[in-house]
Each structure stands twice: as C-alpha cells, then as structure tokens.
Motif scaffolding. Sequence first.
Motif, mmCIF file in Angstrom:
data_model
loop_
_atom_site.group_PDB
_atom_site.id
_atom_site.type_symbol
_atom_site.label_atom_id
_atom_site.label_comp_id
_atom_site.label_asym_id
_atom_site.label_seq_id
_atom_site.Cartn_x
_atom_site.Cartn_y
_atom_site.Cartn_z
ATOM 1 N N LEU A 1 -42.164 25.203 -9.190
ATOM 2 C CA LEU A 1 -41.198 23.855 -10.269
ATOM 3 C C LEU A 1 -41.088 23.549 -8.729
ATOM 4 C CD1 LEU A 1 -38.684 27.206 -12.686
ATOM 5 C CD2 LEU A 1 -40.626 25.070 -13.189
ATOM 6 N N LEU A 2 -41.592 22.544 -8.689
ATOM 7 C CA LEU A 2 -40.820 21.272 -6.960
ATOM 8 C C LEU A 2 -39.791 20.183 -7.457
ATOM 9 C CD1 LEU A 2 -44.262 21.057 -6.252
ATOM 10 C CD2 LEU A 2 -43.087 23.113 -5.760
ATOM 11 N N ALA A 3 -38.520 20.675 -7.449
ATOM 12 C CA ALA A 3 -37.768 20.022 -7.319
ATOM 13 C C ALA A 3 -36.829 19.026 -6.432
ATOM 14 C CB ALA A 3 -36.439 20.445 -7.969
ATOM 15 N N THR A 4 -35.978 17.706 -5.999
ATOM 16 C CA THR A 4 -35.649 17.665 -5.377
ATOM 17 C C THR A 4 -34.686 17.848 -5.727
ATOM 18 O OG1 THR A 4 -36.555 15.340 -5.538
ATOM 19 C CG2 THR A 4 -37.489 16.097 -3.850
ATOM 20 N N GLY A 5 -33.475 17.459 -4.679
ATOM 21 C CA GLY A 5 -31.623 17.139 -5.376
ATOM 22 C C GLY A 5 -31.567 17.316 -6.972
ATOM 23 N N ILE B 1 -35.198 25.926 -17.077
ATOM 24 C CA ILE B 1 -35.999 27.029 -17.748
ATOM 25 C C ILE B 1 -35.871 28.198 -17.535
ATOM 26 C CG2 ILE B 1 -38.737 27.664 -16.927
ATOM 27 C CD1 ILE B 1 -39.010 24.220 -17.619
ATOM 28 N N LEU B 2 -35.714 28.012 -16.383
ATOM 29 C CA LEU B 2 -35.203 29.977 -15.660
ATOM 30 C C LEU B 2 -33.639 30.271 -16.349
ATOM 31 C CD1 LEU B 2 -35.421 29.341 -11.485
ATOM 32 C CD2 LEU B 2 -36.914 30.080 -12.762
ATOM 33 N N ARG C 1 -46.419 34.926 -11.956
ATOM 34 C CA ARG C 1 -45.876 34.607 -10.388
ATOM 35 C C ARG C 1 -45.065 32.960 -11.101
ATOM 36 N NH1 ARG C 1 -46.516 35.245 -5.415
ATOM 37 N NH2 ARG C 1 -45.138 34.354 -4.619
ATOM 38 N N ILE C 2 -43.170 32.697 -10.442
ATOM 39 C CA ILE C 2 -42.886 31.293 -10.239
ATOM 40 C C ILE C 2 -41.986 31.093 -9.083
ATOM 41 C CG2 ILE C 2 -40.771 30.638 -11.701
ATOM 42 C CD1 ILE C 2 -41.298 33.230 -14.347
ATOM 43 N N VAL C 3 -43.045 29.866 -8.793
ATOM 44 C CA VAL C 3 -42.228 29.679 -7.595
ATOM 45 C C VAL C 3 -40.810 28.549 -7.388
ATOM 46 C CG1 VAL C 3 -42.799 28.936 -5.004
ATOM 47 C CG2 VAL C 3 -43.897 30.874 -6.457
ATOM 48 N N LEU C 4 -39.686 28.654 -7.296
ATOM 49 C CA LEU C 4 -39.266 27.748 -7.479
ATOM 50 C C LEU C 4 -38.852 26.581 -5.797
ATOM 51 C CD1 LEU C 4 -36.918 25.806 -8.644
ATOM 52 C CD2 LEU C 4 -34.738 27.676 -8.291
ATOM 53 N N LEU D 1 -39.908 35.920 -9.526
ATOM 54 C CA LEU D 1 -39.483 35.070 -9.487
ATOM 55 C C LEU D 1 -39.641 34.791 -7.995
ATOM 56 C CD1 LEU D 1 -38.299 31.980 -9.754
ATOM 57 C CD2 LEU D 1 -35.574 33.464 -9.188
ATOM 58 N N THR D 2 -40.003 33.807 -7.484
ATOM 59 C CA THR D 2 -40.522 32.952 -5.243
ATOM 60 C C THR D 2 -39.229 32.188 -5.243
ATOM 61 O OG1 THR D 2 -41.937 34.332 -4.594
ATOM 62 C CG2 THR D 2 -41.250 33.193 -2.987
ATOM 63 N N TYR D 3 -38.322 32.579 -4.327
ATOM 64 C CA TYR D 3 -37.145 30.820 -4.115
ATOM 65 C C TYR D 3 -37.426 30.157 -2.816
ATOM 66 C CZ TYR D 3 -33.144 28.621 -3.596
ATOM 67 O OH TYR D 3 -32.153 26.723 -2.970
ATOM 68 N N LEU D 4 -37.910 29.811 -2.736
ATOM 69 C CA LEU D 4 -38.234 28.439 -0.932
ATOM 70 C C LEU D 4 -37.123 27.855 -1.632
ATOM 71 C CD1 LEU D 4 -42.250 28.450 -1.341
ATOM 72 C CD2 LEU D 4 -40.803 30.642 -0.597
ATOM 73 N N PRO D 5 -36.357 27.568 -0.743
ATOM 74 C CA PRO D 5 -35.010 26.379 -0.342
ATOM 75 C C PRO D 5 -35.659 25.339 0.367
ATOM 76 C CG PRO D 5 -34.142 28.599 0.592
ATOM 77 C CD PRO D 5 -35.522 28.805 -0.199
ATOM 78 N N VAL D 6 -35.871 24.176 0.380
ATOM 79 C CA VAL D 6 -36.511 23.241 1.484
ATOM 80 C C VAL D 6 -35.466 22.859 1.928
ATOM 81 C CG1 VAL D 6 -38.099 21.255 2.100
ATOM 82 C CG2 VAL D 6 -38.574 23.133 0.673
ATOM 83 N N VAL D 7 -34.469 22.334 3.506
ATOM 84 C CA VAL D 7 -34.249 21.071 3.978
ATOM 85 C C VAL D 7 -34.553 20.091 5.004
ATOM 86 C CG1 VAL D 7 -32.208 21.160 4.812
ATOM 87 C CG2 VAL D 7 -31.855 22.605 3.947
ATOM 88 N N THR D 8 -34.798 18.885 4.677
ATOM 89 C CA THR D 8 -35.385 17.483 5.296
ATOM 90 C C THR D 8 -34.821 17.227 6.346
ATOM 91 O OG1 THR D 8 -34.925 15.956 3.428
ATOM 92 C CG2 THR D 8 -36.403 17.332 3.369
#
Length: 258
Positions: free
Chosen positions: A117-121, A130-131, A142-145, A177-184
Amino acid sequence: MTVSEEKFTRQRLLEVQTLTPTLFTLRTTRAPGFRFTAGQFARLGVRKPSGSIVWRAYSMVSAPHDEFLDFFSIVVPDGEFTSELSRLEPGDELLIDKQAFGFLTLDRFPDGRDLWLLATGTGLAPFLSILQDFEVWQRFERIVLVYSARTGSELAYQQLIRELPEREYLEGLGSKLTYLPVVTRERVTGALSGRITTLIESGELERAADLKLTPEHSRIMLCGNPQMIEDTRALLKTRDLNLALTRRPGQVAVENYW
C-alpha cells in the motif's frame, strides 16, 4: 424533490481535528443505508451562503462496519470546498452522496501473496479503511504500508497505525503488517528519506520491508499525488508489474478521483 428522491443524505458534522496548518480530519454521522467497500470514496457537499452546493470526493478512513464516517483532508488555500468547511462546527449539516464510488478495493486482485500500500499525503485514507477491515488480514501473508509525507509532523494517524496490529479480532494476524514511514523534506528518526520512486529504484524500499517486489507475488495499490502515481506506475511497469484491468489481471491498482 423529496429527500428520498435526492442523491444525498443530510448528515451532521461530529468532529473536526486540525493536525497541521494544512491537514485536518473530520467525522460525520452515517446514514443507516450507506454501504461501501473498504477503499472506496464518497462525495461530500457543503452548502454555500448563496444556497449552491460545493462537492468534493473523499475516501473513507473509517471501516465499513463503523457507525460513523471519518475523512482526511488537505487545506486548499482559498479552496472553494475547504473554505466553506472551515466555517462549520460540530452539529452543522454536511451532505453525503448515497452511493460510494471507486475501485481501489481488494477485489481488483484475484490472487497474490504480498500487498503493498503506497500512499502520499491524504492518499493514506483508503488504506486505513482497508486495514481496519478483516479481509485484508485473511487474504495476504505480508502487508506493507508505505506512507510518505513532506515532514514528520505531516505523518497523520500514527497512533491508529501503531494500534492496528494489536486489535483483538486479528488474533495474532497483526504481525503480517510492516509499516514504513517516508519523509521527503527532512530527516526523521525511524523514517526512510526520499521519494517513493527513488526508494524503489535504489532497492531501499524492498530492503526495509525485507520483501521483494515481484509480478508473481506482489499486489500494489497506489493513492496520493497524481505525479507519484504516474511515476510509480511507469517504474513498476519496467519490472513487469502492470495495471489490473477488468479485461486483464494485473498487479497494480490506482485511484483516479483526484
């Protein structure tokens, strides 16, 4: 025209929560007959002083079984909808279409082992719905957010994301679930840094998830900034990960209501 003939219902605003100067959440009542599939969106309407109605599409954050509806919004400077919404207080009227829309739902994929699940904003919204639905935990191993924001303060719903895997009804399935926050735009401890496409190209995203993106096993949903969706789709296509269509099974699903 009677209320029953109208295409919308009149709901009450229950809560508005400001997260940052540019992000807020809202909760409304829910019509008993309103049905939706996790990942879908509804059109919300606010009535202007002139009497005309401004409509905008918002994905549901809440689960299909919740008695209320939650939404996640960005503040559009001088935006016609958010300017009107900002005047409202709990108890005020909000209009909601009787029908939900959208195809960013799990039935886009008839098979698959891993869900990305690839999300921005505010594109995070449908993935939270969904989750909060049991189906995704049953279907995938496996679920990767992956949730990308400009700054750490713009990473919303962090408490909900942390609590999701611990919910009692999951009975241990939360470890999927694996949660991967990304900050740009700044360095944040515990978050990846860079655009999602850059992280895919470098392999950093797969290393962080300890999981490979493959046509055989990966099913990928994209929601958020239109440029991110376009660029990520093009990148995934080079790896034989293609858009899932009614006439042709694929590995990628996107939402196009922006």
